[in-house]
Design an enzyme around this catalytic site. Structure first.
Site, mmCIF file in Angstrom:
data_model
loop_
_atom_site.group_PDB
_atom_site.id
_atom_site.type_symbol
_atom_site.label_atom_id
_atom_site.label_comp_id
_atom_site.label_asym_id
_atom_site.label_seq_id
_atom_site.Cartn_x
_atom_site.Cartn_y
_atom_site.Cartn_z
ATOM 1 C CD GLU A 1 -0.708 5.752 4.706
ATOM 2 O OE1 GLU A 1 -1.191 4.843 4.024
ATOM 3 O OE2 GLU A 1 0.156 5.560 5.578
ATOM 4 N N GLY A 2 1.329 9.492 1.437
ATOM 5 C CA GLY A 2 0.977 10.305 0.274
ATOM 6 C C GLY A 2 1.154 11.779 0.578
ATOM 7 C CD GLU B 1 12.307 -0.842 -3.639
ATOM 8 O OE1 GLU B 1 11.743 -1.940 -3.600
ATOM 9 O OE2 GLU B 1 13.004 -0.454 -4.611
ATOM 10 N N PRO B 2 14.857 3.517 -1.606
ATOM 11 C CG PRO B 2 17.061 2.909 -1.051
ATOM 12 C CD PRO B 2 15.693 2.329 -1.295
ATOM 13 N N GLY C 1 9.323 6.416 -3.932
ATOM 14 C CA GLY C 1 8.464 6.855 -2.841
ATOM 15 C C GLY C 1 7.034 6.958 -3.321
ATOM 16 N N GLY D 1 -7.776 3.934 4.254
ATOM 17 C CA GLY D 1 -7.787 3.835 5.710
ATOM 18 C C GLY D 1 -6.562 4.486 6.320
#
Length: 409
Positions: A383-384, A127-128, A131, A260
């Site tokens: 993805e991090g 979301e804005p 994260g 994954g």
């Protein structure tokens, strides 16, 4: 230790490579300039089993191993990174949680269509103002009981009987990959805002539900053919049967997809780097300066040697994490982070060298390495981030307070 691929894995790699070279490479520049989503090519890959590689045969997938999945993503990213992003999200971020937490009815309705490539999935968490801190999302889901009539968006219902239950979702999601192309979106919202991360629930949302709207498209540096969009939820009507798992399981469901997903991003990085290396080798053998091919200059040779060595190191970490995910799934966490961290930072070093070796022409939009340079930058972020991956790796070695565990996950 045996690092050899089996015959079936080699066949998958070679088949996808041939497809990408014949069916996709000739159109990459055109699609990139037009910011065109490669829907037709993805559909063809879906017919080959690439849109649901880890899904069991009973639900329409080939039921393959994670190493095979990684090989597929490498080959796609080698030619068109934006396309590999779309495939990675639908395969791991959406289908994996649906397999683990979905009801038979949910799998029957959504999983088979995604596994065969008939439709794609999207993952709506960011979301804005939230994260890396997933527990900080602000979107809400309020459970209500219809008082008769027809709350728009309830599927196949011309009249809603008294007592029909549904949720109203409100909030804004950002950076949603596949958001404008997906047939089902996995949306996370708080059913109990006071409970923080323990109050998050997950929902399977269709674009046709009332109160659902696709907002602005991000004007991105790279991967411009992979749409990253804003999703606006304004009293979005979602049937109770579309909740994935139980109320309060949302964060657990979201985190279940991360291992994954991170392995997939590492594979993407390896594939992109491999493509950049191949372009550099080809160019170095063709380009002449000072009376000889630039491939004869030691500076270029050392660049290429470093590129190849780093790619092989990243591939080893990635394939090991993929093997571990199947053989010892409860032990894969830090290995997935190591693969993602090293591969994502590796690919940025490799594409830098690729542009440098090409000289001025590498700065031109007419070259593949210019696009690759832009495509690579986001890989250390989604993805991090690299910083989050380092927290996870350090946590395994040192231990960490519970609050840091939540943030690092």
């Amino acid at each position: 230790m045996d690092f050899a691929l089996n015959d079936h894995q080699k066949l998958i790699r070679d088949t996808v490579r041939q497809f990408m070279e014949a069916e996709v490479r000739p159109f990459v520049k055109e699609m990139e300039k037009a910011e065109k989503f490669p829907a037709e090519a993805i559909k063809k890959l879906g017919e080959m089993g690439c849109c649901g590689m880890l899904v069991p045969e009973e639900w329409g997938g080939p039921g393959l191993d994670t190493v095979s999945y990684v090989l597929m993503l490498e080959e796609v990213a080698r030619v068109f990174t934006a396309m590999s992003t779309a495939l990675g999200v639908t395969n791991s971020a959406v289908q994996a949680p649906l397999l683990l937490f979905g009801t038979e009815a949910q799998k029957k309705k959504y999983l088979r269509r995604m596994a065969t490539g008939e439709t794609l999935g999207a993952f709506c968490l960011t979301e804005p103002a939230a994260g890396s801190d997933a527990a900080g999302i602000q979107a809400t889901a309020t459970r209500v009981v219809a008082q008769g009539g027809n709350p728009a968006g309830l599927p196949d219902a011309s009249h809603s009987p008294l007592g029909t239950r549904h949720y109203l979702l409100n909030g804004t999601k950002t950076w949603v990959t596949n958001g404008s192309a997906a047939g089902v979106l996995l949306v996370f919202a708080k059913t109990d805002p006071a409970a923080g991360g323990k109050g998050i629930s997950a929902f399977l949302v269709e674009p046709g539900f009332a109160g659902f709207r696709v907002g602005r498209h991000e004007d991105k540096m790279g991967q411009r053919s992979s749409p990253s969009v804003e999703i606006l939820l304004n009293d979005c009507v979602v049937p109770v049967e579309n909740r994935l798992g139980e109320e309060g399981q949302g964060l657990k469901i979201a985190l279940s997809a991360l291992d994954g997903g991170r392995i997939g991003i590492a594979a993407q990085a390896v594939g992109l780097a491999q493509g950049a290396l191949e372009e550099t080798v080809k160019y170095a053998k063709q380009r002449a300066a000072f009376g000889k091919k630039i491939s004869e200059f030691q500076a270029i040779q050392w660049m290429i040697a470093d590129m190849q060595t780093e790619i092989e190191a990243a591939r080893g970490l990635t394939h090991y994490a993929a093997w571990l995910k199947d053989a010892h799934p409860t032990k894969v966490g830090a290995s997935a982070s190591k693969a993602k961290l090293y591969a994502s930072e590796m690919v940025n070093r490799v594409v830098y060298k690729a542009v440098q070796a090409h000289g001025a022409v590498g700065y031109s939009r007419e070259t593949d390495v210019e696009r690759m340079y832009r495509d690579a930058r986001v890989i250390t972020i989604y993805e991090g981030t690299s910083e989050v991956q380092r927290m996870i790796i350090a946590r395994e070695l040192l231990g960490a307070p519970e609050r840091q565990k939540v943030a690092a996950s």
